[in-house]
Design a protein around this motif. Structure first.
Motif, short mmCIF file in Angstrom:
data_model
loop_
_atom_site.label_atom_id
_atom_site.label_comp_id
_atom_site.label_asym_id
_atom_site.label_seq_id
_atom_site.Cartn_x
_atom_site.Cartn_y
_atom_site.Cartn_z
N LEU A 121 8.65 9.48 -15.53
CA LEU A 121 7.47 8.93 -14.86
C LEU A 121 6.77 7.95 -15.79
O LEU A 121 6.47 8.30 -16.93
CB LEU A 121 6.47 10.03 -14.53
N TYR A 122 6.50 6.76 -15.29
CA TYR A 122 5.74 5.80 -16.09
C TYR A 122 4.49 5.36 -15.33
O TYR A 122 4.55 5.09 -14.13
CB TYR A 122 6.57 4.55 -16.39
N LYS A 123 3.38 5.31 -16.04
CA LYS A 123 2.19 4.68 -15.48
C LYS A 123 2.09 3.30 -16.10
O LYS A 123 2.03 3.15 -17.32
CB LYS A 123 0.91 5.47 -15.76
N ILE A 124 2.04 2.29 -15.25
CA ILE A 124 2.08 0.90 -15.70
C ILE A 124 0.70 0.29 -15.53
O ILE A 124 0.15 0.25 -14.43
CB ILE A 124 3.12 0.10 -14.89
N LYS A 125 0.14 -0.18 -16.63
CA LYS A 125 -1.15 -0.83 -16.59
C LYS A 125 -0.98 -2.27 -16.11
O LYS A 125 -0.20 -3.03 -16.68
CB LYS A 125 -1.80 -0.82 -17.97
N LEU A 126 -1.72 -2.62 -15.06
CA LEU A 126 -1.68 -3.97 -14.51
C LEU A 126 -3.10 -4.55 -14.47
O LEU A 126 -4.02 -3.97 -15.02
CB LEU A 126 -1.05 -3.95 -13.12
N GLY A 127 -3.26 -5.70 -13.84
CA GLY A 127 -4.57 -6.30 -13.74
C GLY A 127 -4.58 -7.80 -14.00
O GLY A 127 -5.64 -8.41 -14.14
N ARG A 128 -3.38 -8.40 -14.06
CA ARG A 128 -3.27 -9.85 -14.18
C ARG A 128 -2.55 -10.35 -12.92
O ARG A 128 -1.33 -10.22 -12.80
CB ARG A 128 -2.48 -10.23 -15.42
N PRO A 129 -3.31 -10.89 -11.98
CA PRO A 129 -2.76 -11.21 -10.65
C PRO A 129 -1.47 -12.02 -10.67
O PRO A 129 -0.56 -11.77 -9.88
CB PRO A 129 -3.90 -12.02 -10.00
N GLU A 130 -1.36 -12.95 -11.61
CA GLU A 130 -0.21 -13.84 -11.59
C GLU A 130 1.08 -13.18 -12.08
O GLU A 130 2.18 -13.69 -11.83
CB GLU A 130 -0.51 -15.10 -12.42
N THR A 131 0.98 -12.07 -12.79
CA THR A 131 2.18 -11.46 -13.37
C THR A 131 2.42 -10.00 -12.94
O THR A 131 3.46 -9.44 -13.29
CB THR A 131 2.12 -11.50 -14.91
N VAL B 274 10.20 7.12 -11.70
CA VAL B 274 9.08 6.94 -10.77
C VAL B 274 8.00 6.12 -11.47
O VAL B 274 7.72 6.33 -12.65
CB VAL B 274 8.52 8.31 -10.33
N PHE B 275 7.40 5.19 -10.75
CA PHE B 275 6.32 4.37 -11.29
C PHE B 275 4.99 4.75 -10.64
O PHE B 275 4.93 5.07 -9.45
CB PHE B 275 6.56 2.88 -11.04
N ARG B 276 3.94 4.65 -11.44
CA ARG B 276 2.56 4.66 -10.95
C ARG B 276 1.91 3.42 -11.53
O ARG B 276 2.24 3.04 -12.65
CB ARG B 276 1.82 5.92 -11.43
N VAL B 277 1.01 2.79 -10.82
CA VAL B 277 0.36 1.61 -11.38
C VAL B 277 -1.15 1.82 -11.42
O VAL B 277 -1.73 2.47 -10.54
CB VAL B 277 0.71 0.31 -10.62
N ASP B 278 -1.76 1.26 -12.45
CA ASP B 278 -3.20 1.38 -12.66
C ASP B 278 -3.75 -0.02 -12.91
O ASP B 278 -3.45 -0.64 -13.93
CB ASP B 278 -3.47 2.29 -13.86
N ALA B 279 -4.56 -0.50 -11.98
CA ALA B 279 -5.12 -1.85 -12.10
C ALA B 279 -6.44 -1.88 -12.85
O ALA B 279 -6.98 -2.95 -13.13
CB ALA B 279 -5.31 -2.47 -10.72
N ASN B 280 -6.99 -0.69 -13.18
CA ASN B 280 -8.25 -0.61 -13.93
C ASN B 280 -9.31 -1.59 -13.39
O ASN B 280 -9.87 -2.40 -14.12
CB ASN B 280 -8.03 -0.86 -15.42
N CYS B 281 -9.54 -1.50 -12.08
CA CYS B 281 -10.60 -2.27 -11.41
C CYS B 281 -10.31 -3.77 -11.35
O CYS B 281 -11.22 -4.57 -11.09
CB CYS B 281 -11.96 -2.06 -12.10
N VAL C 189 7.00 2.62 -6.42
CA VAL C 189 5.72 3.05 -6.98
C VAL C 189 5.17 4.20 -6.14
O VAL C 189 5.20 4.16 -4.90
CB VAL C 189 4.72 1.88 -7.02
N GLU C 190 4.66 5.22 -6.81
CA GLU C 190 4.18 6.43 -6.15
C GLU C 190 2.76 6.28 -5.63
O GLU C 190 2.43 6.74 -4.52
CB GLU C 190 4.25 7.60 -7.15
N PHE C 191 1.88 5.70 -6.42
CA PHE C 191 0.50 5.47 -6.00
C PHE C 191 -0.14 4.38 -6.85
O PHE C 191 0.41 3.97 -7.88
CB PHE C 191 -0.35 6.75 -6.03
N ILE C 192 -1.30 3.92 -6.40
CA ILE C 192 -2.08 2.92 -7.12
C ILE C 192 -3.39 3.57 -7.57
O ILE C 192 -4.09 4.19 -6.77
CB ILE C 192 -2.40 1.70 -6.24
N GLU C 193 -3.70 3.40 -8.84
CA GLU C 193 -4.93 3.96 -9.38
C GLU C 193 -5.99 2.87 -9.53
O GLU C 193 -5.74 1.82 -10.10
CB GLU C 193 -4.64 4.61 -10.74
N GLN C 194 -7.16 3.12 -8.98
CA GLN C 194 -8.37 2.30 -9.11
C GLN C 194 -8.10 0.80 -9.06
O GLN C 194 -8.30 0.07 -10.03
CB GLN C 194 -9.10 2.64 -10.41
N PRO C 195 -7.69 0.28 -7.92
CA PRO C 195 -7.42 -1.16 -7.83
C PRO C 195 -8.68 -2.03 -7.86
O PRO C 195 -8.65 -3.16 -8.36
CB PRO C 195 -6.69 -1.30 -6.50
#
Length: 342
Positions: A150-160, A175-182, A201-207
């Motif tokens: 299981l990996y949680k992937i930190k995101l938050g850069r719209p272009e990438t 399995v992936f989970r993604v976290d956009a940190n607002c 991806v399993e779920f999205i955290e705090q988009p």
């Protein structure tokens, strides 16, 4: 009962970047309560986002030292109730003290804490491993360094964002989970949920930003993936507020004030049919071992903090391909390797 405070700078294995912060060192405060030969440990990290500093926590504890050291600790829950009004402005410090109290109390009962709570580790979920926001190439390298289910992937850069997930998916079937940190807008969250679902991806955290409740309601209804609250769920009263706006909540002990309120938040989330996750703030094995006592109560776990640091000052829970293994010691199982740091 004696109070000891240990300042530690946790060195991260990699620069850790999320949508609103980047760091190479994580300052943390380990709180020790000592009663005879029994020693209980708790932890809280500093965080710029919430305005928490190590100096601030130490000052609070020094002001309360006499009251803490003369307290007759017979019930951690009562102790939390008595201490909470005095630490209401610093839930991180309250968390560290509460963890230490539960650890000390359970060690004096000569039992692991989860057993005293009548919890069965066999029902525990696996923990994810977090890949901090970076260049796509570096994120792939970080993932390949530690094969994990299981990996949680930190995101938050719209272009990438989507390019990152596609590149990671090409290297693993985990399995992936993604976290956009607002870091997203309503439209981004809804549209990206469709592509992310196709990428496993399993779920999205705090988009969305924490206070965008109107947007959260829309995303909750239109996202094809479950949405988990993090920054929108801080204290106990937030759990009720999240119902109908999120599919689940991520509870952070430092934010809510420790194990005592976290257990109540979990129970309330269950009553509201919300999924339950507990996360960490890049703590050492002290904090992670305390959080791990809640594992059998959870749907999801994010307890990789100690895996992200290079100089763990403690022992405690260990990991086997996502599975959290409790230490043989009583209490939370945490123990400091070197107590000279103070």
């Amino acid at each position: 009962m004696q109070l000891f405070l240990h300042r530690v700078d946790l060195r991260l294995k990699h620069t850790f970047t999320i949508a609103h912060d980047s760091r190479d060192v994580q300052p943390t405060l380990i709180v020790e309560l000592r009663d005879g030969h029994y020693r209980g440990f708790g932890e809280a990290t500093a965080t710029r986002y919430y305005g928490i500093t190590i100096d601030g926590m130490v000052a609070v504890f020094e002001a309360l030292r006499t009251r803490i050291e003369t307290y007759n600790l017979t019930s951690p829950e009562v102790f939390w109730t008595d201490m909470q009004p005095l630490l209401a402005e610093n839930p991180f410090a309250l968390c560290a003290l509460d963890q230490a109290a539960w650890d000390l109390w359970a060690k004096k009962q000569q039992q692991p804490l989860y057993k005293l709570w009548n919890l069965d580790p066999a029902t525990s979920p696996l923990t994810n491993y977090t890949i901090g926001l970076d260049t796509t190439e570096r994120m792939v390298e970080k993932m390949q360094e530690l094969p994990w289910p299981l990996y949680k992937i930190k995101l938050g850069r719209p272009e990438t964002d989507l390019a990152i997930v596609r590149a990671l998916r090409a290297c693993t079937e985990a399995v992936f989970r993604v976290d956009a940190n607002c870091g997203w807008t309503v439209t981004e969250a809804i549209e990206k949920s469709k592509a992310l679902a196709e990428l496993g991806v399993e779920f999205i955290e705090q988009p969305l930003p924490a206070d965008d409740w109107e947007g959260a309601k829309i995303v909750y209804k239109e996202s094809v993936l479950p949405i988990i609250a993090d920054e929108s769920c801080i204290v106990e009263t937030d759990v009720d507020r999240c119902a109908g706006y999120f599919h689940g909540v991520n509870i952070k002990l430092t934010k809510c004030g420790g194990l005592t309120p976290a257990r109540r938040m979990i129970a309330r989330a269950r009553e509201l049919n919300l999924r339950v996750m507990v996360g960490c703030m890049t703590e050492s094995s002290v904090g992670i071992s305390a959080i791990a006592q809640l594992l059998p109560l959870l749907d999801y776990a994010d307890l990789d903090g100690s895996l992200l640091i290079a100089n763990d000052p403690a022992t405690g829970v260990t990991f086997d391909f996502g599975r959290v293994i409790y230490a043989d010691e009583n209490g939370t199982g945490a123990s400091l390797i070197n107590t000279d740091q103070a």
